[in-house]
Write an enzyme that holds these catalytic residues in place. Structure first.
Site, PDB file in Angstrom:
ATOM      1  CB  CYS A 141      -0.891   0.035   1.186  1.00 61.87           C
ATOM      2  SG  CYS A 141      -0.356  -0.095   2.674  1.00 61.87           S
ATOM      3  NE  ARG A 169      -2.944  -1.138   8.844  1.00 61.00           N
ATOM      4  CZ  ARG A 169      -1.841  -1.853   8.659  1.00 61.00           C
ATOM      5  NH1 ARG A 169      -0.901  -1.520   9.337  1.00 61.00           N
ATOM      6  NH2 ARG A 169      -1.671  -2.908   8.067  1.00 61.00           N
ATOM      7  CG  HIS A 221      -0.499   3.632   5.966  1.00 55.49           C
ATOM      8  ND1 HIS A 221      -0.110   2.896   7.329  1.00 55.49           N
ATOM      9  CD2 HIS A 221      -0.520   2.669   5.108  1.00 55.49           C
ATOM     10  CE1 HIS A 221      -0.128   1.712   6.983  1.00 55.49           C
ATOM     11  NE2 HIS A 221      -0.536   1.443   5.812  1.00 55.49           N
TER      12      HIS A 221
END
Lengths: 335, 335
Positions: A141, A169, A221
């Protein structure tokens, strides 16, 4: 043309989303998904009509739990043209011999390292190089989000150096086991973190450093991105370049945090409140002394999902033009 | 020599710590602290033996609550040689006419802007310039932490540019009203944030940018610091420079997060688990392409406390040598 037969090995955070995204395309189909245990996610797969496959040793447990299976994972792999491996990081590597034995194409996720496939994929950066390949790794990601912004800016303005600071996160929303719940964790404390440099598995000529902190949130994030540029430009120039990218979304209208981005995704009816796009705060885009700064939020659960679809399309030679694949994927997803 | 008579206006997060830190010194004394309401912190001030002063309009409320006062805030100010204003950001400015009328010296905190005093203080950077001054602003926790690392590195190696990314605690531990509880908030989204540039109120020649994120934690801030240096050096050189500073502490021995730093402070008996020092992860100190990177944690509640003591000592001309004041303050605090 017959649809490409896709199996999803590992029906977790990424796997369940990839399955749905593949199902939404008209040139590929899901022939099965695998689960190791008959938990609530297996029940969901059943309700969504997916054929469920499980490890041979666990078939009885599925039967007892009232979740019928269609066979073993090996049997699923045999039926597929291509397997998308969405098992946890490190597990995917153990599956490689199974895919080789069955002679199927395979995609791994960013939790595996580059050498597993010898090719790391991002749709805007290197779709054409993935055409016909048997093995591909779709980057993580964070790497996906960085590639999506670095590539077009490098192409238009030239990127001398990137410094990316990641506020990560701590856990996905369904993960009750991880922390921290009230602390900041340098992750890792030894610098640089692997995140930025992993960009070089896709864009080998980019000079990039990164540092990451793990923080108590589950939603997204946030990257603080700094790029030294080779070309004089304004913030407006950069916004025009990024705005031309279909998987980059400018947030605004009172969105001050990741929480409001997810609320927006819920409100517009996105499946599982997914935000497949990089979410950039336009007011953060700043150019000073030939250096660009901006904030982007990254939905860790879903940002790689359209990339997996495009990787399938390239590997299966369903489309030779990356831009057309991206457009087709986006349209089918409603992006 | 008579002790310098110090009043603390605003007995909150910073004020209560400054009061205790001043009380621990042998060349200054607390003649009173102020509270606006007779809450639990006023009870604590009473139990610790401080004379409590309150706004004239609230004296009756204190009496009713069984918290005797010694008079009004104006009366407290009249008795002092120097007032340390620890009221909330923005309120301090409203108090300036009261201090001027009473003819007392005054210190404000970083919540006020530079012009209020015309001089922004950090003990290692500019103690000597504060000697005899009537008005001083002690810079905020983040600015203090940045000044403490930038000054010695600039002195020894030359700093070309600083890029500081701040992961900010959302609220102090006792603050139940603020958020976020599960989100990341660019703070502000418009770049740069004021934090880095505020360093220039102390070190006007430093080229610095900053960005800040507000995150769901209460314990400490964490800075990711990047500095372009003018001199070739190694990480060891930087560690030697930072290690020579008494208010910089290297964390280690399994401390992986801010939570463990605070646990360490609790275990060694620090008052209110305060960490007055910058806490730097030694393994994060990295030099590559003449650029330094490291992580430092900043205890927002206490890092400015020793700086306030030193500022008092300079303004009251109790000590002409900054290094000696720092040593004296540290020793009295047990730092």
């Amino acid at each position: 043309m017959a649809k490409a037969k896709i199996a999803v090995n590992g029906y977790g955070t990424i796997g369940k989303r990839v399955a749905d995204a593949v199902k939404a395309q008209d040139d590929m189909e899901i022939i099965g998904v695998s689960k190791t245990r008959p938990n609530y996610e297996a029940i969901v797969a059943q309700q969504l009509g997916y054929d469920i496959y499980a490890p041979a040793a666990n078939l009885e447990a599925f039967e007892k739990a009232g979740v019928p299976t269609a066979g073993t994972i090996e049997e699923m792999v045999e039926k597929a043209d291509l397997v998308v491996d969405c098992t946890p990081g490190g597990v995917g590597e153990q599956n490689k011999p199974m895919y080789e034995k069955a002679g199927v194409k395979a995609i791994w996720q960013g939790g595996e390292s580059h050498p597993i496939a010898g090719f790391s994929f991002n749709a805007v950066c290197n779709y054409e190089q993935a055409i016909g390949r048997d093995l591909v790794r779709v980057v993580s990601c964070n790497t996906t989000a960085l590639c999506r912004v670095i590539f077009p800016i490098d192409k238009e303005l030239g990127v001398k150096k990137v410094r990316a600071i990641l506020a990560r996160r701590a856990a996905d929303p369904n993960d009750v086991k991880k922390g921290p719940i009230n602390a900041i964790v340098p992750d890792p404390a030894k610098l640089p973190s692997h995140h930025g440099p992993d960009v070089r598995s896709v864009l080998p000529n980019i000079n990039i450093t990164s540092a990451a902190l793990k923080i108590p949130t589950t939603l997204m994030h946030v990257h603080t991105v700094n790029m030294e540029l080779n070309t004089n430009c304004t913030a407006e120039d950069v916004k025009n370049i990024l705005g031309s990218q279909s998987r980059i979304h400018f947030v605004g209208q009172g969105i001050s945090s990741t929480a409001e981005i997810i609320e927006f995704a819920r409100d517009i009816g996105r499946p599982r409140n997914d935000m497949w796009e990089n979410c950039i705060w336009p007011e953060s885009v700043t150019v000073t002394e030939n250096e660009l700064y901006f904030f982007q939020a990254v939905h860790q659960e879903s940002i790689v999902v359209p990339e997996n679809v495009d990787a399938i399309r390239a590997m299966m030679e369903l489309e030779s033009d990356g831009a057309k694949s991206i457009e087709k994927t986006n349209k089918a997803l409603g992006l």
